[in-house]
Motif scaffolding. Structure first.
Motif, PDB file in Angstrom:
ATOM      1  N   GLY A  19       0.768  -1.147   0.262  1.00 47.11           N
ATOM      2  CA  GLY A  19       0.086   0.097  -0.063  1.00 47.11           C
ATOM      3  C   GLY A  19       0.992   1.286   0.031  1.00 47.11           C
ATOM      4  O   GLY A  19       2.138   1.168   0.266  1.00 47.11           O
ATOM      5  N   ASP A  20       0.222   2.271  -0.258  1.00 42.90           N
ATOM      6  CA  ASP A  20       1.106   3.664  -0.147  1.00 42.90           C
ATOM      7  C   ASP A  20       0.653   4.180   1.126  1.00 42.90           C
ATOM      8  O   ASP A  20      -0.311   3.999   1.800  1.00 42.90           O
ATOM      9  CB  ASP A  20       0.655   4.487  -1.541  1.00 42.90           C
ATOM     10  CG  ASP A  20       1.955   5.612  -1.632  1.00 42.90           C
ATOM     11  OD1 ASP A  20       2.873   5.528  -0.921  1.00 42.90           O
ATOM     12  OD2 ASP A  20       1.566   6.311  -2.551  1.00 42.90           O
ATOM     13  N   PHE A  21       1.431   5.435   1.388  1.00 36.37           N
ATOM     14  CA  PHE A  21       1.373   6.259   2.774  1.00 36.37           C
ATOM     15  C   PHE A  21       1.623   7.643   2.318  1.00 36.37           C
ATOM     16  O   PHE A  21       2.464   7.948   1.521  1.00 36.37           O
ATOM     17  CB  PHE A  21       1.734   5.522   3.800  1.00 36.37           C
ATOM     18  CG  PHE A  21       3.376   5.371   3.773  1.00 36.37           C
ATOM     19  CD1 PHE A  21       4.257   6.333   4.121  1.00 36.37           C
ATOM     20  CD2 PHE A  21       3.906   4.428   3.178  1.00 36.37           C
ATOM     21  CE1 PHE A  21       5.269   6.075   4.054  1.00 36.37           C
ATOM     22  CE2 PHE A  21       5.122   4.043   2.998  1.00 36.37           C
ATOM     23  CZ  PHE A  21       5.960   5.068   3.533  1.00 36.37           C
ATOM     24  N   VAL A  22       1.272   8.629   3.052  1.00 35.23           N
ATOM     25  CA  VAL A  22       1.482   9.809   2.976  1.00 35.23           C
ATOM     26  C   VAL A  22       2.737  10.365   3.789  1.00 35.23           C
ATOM     27  O   VAL A  22       2.770   9.993   4.955  1.00 35.23           O
ATOM     28  CB  VAL A  22       0.220  10.834   3.361  1.00 35.23           C
ATOM     29  CG1 VAL A  22       0.682  12.271   3.337  1.00 35.23           C
ATOM     30  CG2 VAL A  22      -0.990  10.724   2.595  1.00 35.23           C
ATOM     31  N   SER A  60      -5.469  10.511   5.815  1.00 36.19           N
ATOM     32  CA  SER A  60      -5.571  11.767   6.418  1.00 36.19           C
ATOM     33  C   SER A  60      -5.327  12.773   5.222  1.00 36.19           C
ATOM     34  O   SER A  60      -4.877  12.706   4.251  1.00 36.19           O
ATOM     35  CB  SER A  60      -4.375  11.907   7.307  1.00 36.19           C
ATOM     36  OG  SER A  60      -3.112  11.884   6.876  1.00 36.19           O
ATOM     37  N   GLY A  61      -5.688  14.121   5.656  1.00 33.28           N
ATOM     38  CA  GLY A  61      -5.479  15.340   4.876  1.00 33.28           C
ATOM     39  C   GLY A  61      -6.499  15.556   3.840  1.00 33.28           C
ATOM     40  O   GLY A  61      -7.418  14.759   3.762  1.00 33.28           O
ATOM     41  N   LYS A  62      -6.514  16.367   3.015  1.00 32.60           N
ATOM     42  CA  LYS A  62      -7.529  16.805   1.949  1.00 32.60           C
ATOM     43  C   LYS A  62      -7.171  16.330   0.912  1.00 32.60           C
ATOM     44  O   LYS A  62      -6.774  16.480  -0.357  1.00 32.60           O
ATOM     45  CB  LYS A  62      -7.459  18.572   1.739  1.00 32.60           C
ATOM     46  CG  LYS A  62      -7.910  19.142   2.797  1.00 32.60           C
ATOM     47  CD  LYS A  62      -7.745  20.571   2.715  1.00 32.60           C
ATOM     48  CE  LYS A  62      -8.127  21.442   3.561  1.00 32.60           C
ATOM     49  NZ  LYS A  62      -8.056  22.808   3.309  1.00 32.60           N
ATOM     50  N   ARG A  63      -7.548  14.737   0.817  1.00 38.42           N
ATOM     51  CA  ARG A  63      -7.360  13.732  -0.126  1.00 38.42           C
ATOM     52  C   ARG A  63      -8.532  12.769   0.017  1.00 38.42           C
ATOM     53  O   ARG A  63      -9.015  12.522   0.897  1.00 38.42           O
ATOM     54  CB  ARG A  63      -5.935  13.137  -0.311  1.00 38.42           C
ATOM     55  CG  ARG A  63      -5.519  12.608   1.126  1.00 38.42           C
ATOM     56  CD  ARG A  63      -4.155  12.069   1.198  1.00 38.42           C
ATOM     57  NE  ARG A  63      -3.118  13.135   0.807  1.00 38.42           N
ATOM     58  CZ  ARG A  63      -2.717  13.934   1.490  1.00 38.42           C
ATOM     59  NH1 ARG A  63      -2.772  13.974   2.785  1.00 38.42           N
ATOM     60  NH2 ARG A  63      -1.711  15.007   1.295  1.00 38.42           N
ATOM     61  N   GLY A  64      -8.457  11.892  -1.280  1.00 36.25           N
ATOM     62  CA  GLY A  64      -9.567  10.806  -1.099  1.00 36.25           C
ATOM     63  C   GLY A  64      -9.009   9.467  -0.242  1.00 36.25           C
ATOM     64  O   GLY A  64      -7.745   9.661   0.091  1.00 36.25           O
ATOM     65  N   VAL A  65      -9.969   8.872   0.316  1.00 35.04           N
ATOM     66  CA  VAL A  65      -9.569   7.672   1.018  1.00 35.04           C
ATOM     67  C   VAL A  65      -8.777   6.601   0.184  1.00 35.04           C
ATOM     68  O   VAL A  65      -9.677   6.289  -0.795  1.00 35.04           O
ATOM     69  CB  VAL A  65     -10.625   6.934   1.807  1.00 35.04           C
ATOM     70  CG1 VAL A  65     -10.210   5.754   2.601  1.00 35.04           C
ATOM     71  CG2 VAL A  65     -11.210   8.149   2.786  1.00 35.04           C
ATOM     72  N   VAL A  66      -7.616   6.395   0.405  1.00 31.54           N
ATOM     73  CA  VAL A  66      -7.113   5.146  -0.371  1.00 31.54           C
ATOM     74  C   VAL A  66      -7.860   3.697  -0.426  1.00 31.54           C
ATOM     75  O   VAL A  66      -7.593   3.232   0.923  1.00 31.54           O
ATOM     76  CB  VAL A  66      -5.619   5.064  -0.206  1.00 31.54           C
ATOM     77  CG1 VAL A  66      -4.974   4.128  -0.890  1.00 31.54           C
ATOM     78  CG2 VAL A  66      -4.951   6.450  -0.609  1.00 31.54           C
ATOM     79  N   CYS A  67      -8.222   3.354  -1.401  1.00 27.14           N
ATOM     80  CA  CYS A  67      -9.246   1.958  -1.124  1.00 27.14           C
ATOM     81  C   CYS A  67      -8.517   0.908  -2.109  1.00 27.14           C
ATOM     82  O   CYS A  67      -9.346  -0.180  -2.247  1.00 27.14           O
ATOM     83  CB  CYS A  67     -10.557   2.128  -1.457  1.00 27.14           C
ATOM     84  SG  CYS A  67     -10.911   2.691  -3.128  1.00 27.14           S
ATOM     85  N   THR A  68      -7.191   1.223  -2.297  1.00 28.40           N
ATOM     86  CA  THR A  68      -6.542  -0.092  -3.104  1.00 28.40           C
ATOM     87  C   THR A  68      -5.222  -0.185  -2.796  1.00 28.40           C
ATOM     88  O   THR A  68      -4.586   0.775  -1.900  1.00 28.40           O
ATOM     89  CB  THR A  68      -6.474   0.397  -4.653  1.00 28.40           C
ATOM     90  OG1 THR A  68      -5.809   1.330  -4.667  1.00 28.40           O
ATOM     91  CG2 THR A  68      -8.090   0.750  -5.130  1.00 28.40           C
TER      92      THR A  68
END
Length: 192
Positions: A19-22, A60-68
C-alpha cells in the motif's frame, strides 16, 4: 529481496502486496518505487494486480481515502509457473473474477474486487487476535492483514501441490492457513 533470488526456484514467483502512505504533504509512491528498485535488481514484473477494499483505512489530509493496494508478481526467468487453470473449476456468477477470451480461455483479472461474488470480504478485523495477544502480554500494533482469498489466489496461481511457500512477513499467518488448505509446505517468519 536479493536473497530471495538465491532460494527461489527457477519457476517460482514472488508475490508482494504493498500500500502507499502519505509522507509530509504527499504520497511516497511506495509500490512504484519498490517495483522500479526490484527491476534495477534484475527482477521481472510478471503481473500487477490491484486489490480494491470495501473498508479501507482512513487517509489523512485533504485527499481521497485510498481503497486499493498493489500486488506485484515478480519472477527471475521466463520459466515462471503461473497457472490459472484452477479458475475453470470455479463457479462464478457474472464473470466477476475471471474473464473469457473469444477462444474461451480463462485468465485471472488484474483487479481483485472483494465487494462482489466469490471474493466477498472486508479487510479482516484483528480485534479478537488483538485481545488474545493482550491477554498474553503481547501488543499487536500492525494491522496489515488480508483476507484468506488473497494468498489462496497467489498460491493456486503461483505454485504446485507439494511446493514450499515462504512468507517472510508472516504476521497473523494467513498465508500459512492457505497453505494448509491447499497442500503446500509453509515457512513463515515475522520480525515483529
Amino acid at each position: 529481496f536479493s536473497d530471495y533470488k538465491r532460494i527461489l526456484k527457477d519457476d517460482g514467483t514472488l508475490w508482494i502486496n504493498l500500500g502507499d502512505f502519505v509522507v509530509g504533504q504527499g504520497y511516497d509512491l511506495v509500490p512504484e518505487r519498490f517495483a522500479l528498485k526490484m527491476i534495477e535488481n534484475g527482477w521481472i514484473v510478471h503481473d500487477r494486480i490491484v486489490w480494491a477494499k470495501k473498508n479501507p483505512t482512513w487517509t489523512s489530509g485533504k485527499r481521497g481515502v485510498v481503497c486499493t493496494e498493489t500486488i506485484f508478481v515478480f519472477k527471475q526467468s521466463y520459466l515462471a509457473h503461473y497457472d490459472s487453470g484452477w479458475l475453470k473449476d470455479m463457479t462464478v456468477e457474472n464473470d466477476k473474477v475471471t474473464i473469457g477470451t473469444p477462444k474461451g480461455k480463462i485468465k485471472l483479472r488484474s483487479f481483485f474486487d472483494f465487494r462482489d461474488n466469490v471474493l466477498i470480504t472486508h479487510t479482516p478485523n484483528n480485534s479478537k487476535l488483538r485481545d488474545a495477544c493482550k491477554e498474553q502480554g503481547v501488543t499487536l500494533t500492525h494491522n496489515a492483514t488480508f483476507p484468506l482469498s488473497v494468498p489462496l489466489i497467489a498460491i493456486l496461481t503461483g505454485s504446485k501441490e507439494g511446493d514450499t511457500v515462504l512468507d517472510s512477513f508472516s504476521g497473523t499467518a494467513t498465508t500459512g492457513k492457505a497453505c494448509q488448505i491447499l497442500g503446500r509446505k509453509y515457512i513463515g517468519y515475522e520480525v515483529n
